[in-house]
Design an enzyme around this catalytic site. Structure first.
Site, PDB file in Angstrom:
ATOM      1  N   VAL A  91       0.821  -1.206   0.000  1.00 43.77           N
ATOM      2  CA  VAL A  91       0.000   0.000   0.000  1.00 43.77           C
ATOM      3  C   VAL A  91       0.859   1.262   0.000  1.00 43.77           C
ATOM      4  CG1 VAL A  91      -2.011  -1.098   1.026  1.00 43.77           C
ATOM      5  CG2 VAL A  91      -0.268  -0.149   2.528  1.00 43.77           C
ATOM      6  N   HIS A 109      -4.294  -4.109  -3.066  1.00 42.25           N
ATOM      7  CA  HIS A 109      -4.709  -3.918  -1.682  1.00 42.25           C
ATOM      8  C   HIS A 109      -4.905  -2.445  -1.323  1.00 42.25           C
ATOM      9  CE1 HIS A 109      -3.022  -8.120  -0.442  1.00 42.25           C
ATOM     10  NE2 HIS A 109      -4.189  -8.178  -1.032  1.00 42.25           N
ATOM     11  N   ASN A 201      12.989 -13.967  -3.771  1.00 36.13           N
ATOM     12  CA  ASN A 201      12.602 -13.723  -2.389  1.00 36.13           C
ATOM     13  C   ASN A 201      13.825 -13.805  -1.480  1.00 36.13           C
ATOM     14  OD1 ASN A 201      10.586 -13.037  -0.601  1.00 36.13           O
ATOM     15  ND2 ASN A 201       9.589 -15.038  -0.590  1.00 36.13           N
ATOM     16  N   ALA A 219      16.465  -8.227  -1.934  1.00 35.78           N
ATOM     17  CA  ALA A 219      15.784  -7.712  -3.126  1.00 35.78           C
ATOM     18  C   ALA A 219      16.652  -6.714  -3.883  1.00 35.78           C
ATOM     19  CB  ALA A 219      14.459  -7.066  -2.720  1.00 35.78           C
TER      20      ALA A 219
END
Length: 233
Positions: A91, A109, A201, A219
């Site tokens: 978000v 989301h 991941n 990442a």
């Protein structure tokens, strides 16, 4: 839009920007129970507490900066316009601030820097803190809440997401736990439709065995490397 690559991003991609993940040790849900801040029922019982929680998260989002992973994905999208769709569970707005085109980005989301009227459903941009006294510009009711999808609510733009997954050649999952549906089911949908699937991941997710291939690490390191490979192919 019929993208060749669909990329799902989760909290792990923003962790290096200082935004906490949810389910890892020390994650947000270990500090504040989700039933107290992330359900419509929680908002109905104690809206002031819920708004305070999201005010803090919004401030954290404003202060955070995109990291190398966000910038790498934005570069991939710019180099291959129309070919890469990012579907994010996050978000925050770090993808946008890194340069990802809004037309090639879906916030399934919702977004911290947007508001939703719990009364009439109106949605609009929001900066700063929310308070119980804030009024909806459409219906004037004091039912303002963050435009964030809570548990028990339907994520946004699901038809578009499933259509893109059904047609893509490659599905990539980045920084996700693999245990929150419907997003956790995207890899199976993609594989069934004939796409190659890849997990990027920090460590294997709960659904790691469902992917054709996986790479694990920070990442900010593994995503730029993967983007360079894709662009050099």
């Amino acid at each position: 839009m019929t993208p060749e690559i669909v990329i799902l991003t989760g909290a792990g991609i923003s962790a290096e920007s200082g935004l906490g993940t949810f389910r890892d040790a020390g994650g947000l849900w270990t500090k504040v129970p989700l039933e107290k801040v992330a359900t419509p029922e929680a908002y109905a019982v104690d809206p002031e507490f819920v708004l305070g929680f999201y005010n803090a998260r919004r401030q954290g989002c404003v202060e955070a900066q995109p990291n190398a992973a966000h910038h790498a994905l934005a570069r991939l999208q710019k180099k291959r316009p129309g070919d890469v769709l990012i579907v994010t569970q996050n978000v925050d707005d770090l993808h946008e601030r890194a340069g990802s085109p809004p037309a090639e980005l879906i916030h399934m989301h919702g977004e911290l820097r947007r508001a939703l009227c719990a009364g009439c459903g109106h949605q609009w941009g929001w900066e700063g803190d929310m308070a119980l006294s804030d009024a909806c510009p459409e219906c004037r009711s004091n039912c303002v809440r963050p435009d964030v999808v809570w548990f028990g609510e339907m994520p946004y733009r699901m038809e578009e997401i499933y259509a893109a997954i059904a047609q893509c050649a490659l599905f990539v999952s980045i920084g996700t736990s693999g245990n929150v549906y419907p997003a956790a089911g995207f890899v199976a949908e993609a594989a069934q439709a004939g796409a190659e699937t890849l997990e990027l991941n920090l460590e294997p997710s709960e659904g790691a065995r469902l992917f054709h291939a996986s790479r694990h690490g920070k990442a900010s390191q593994i995503i730029p490397d993967w983007v360079e490979e894709i662009l050099g192919a």
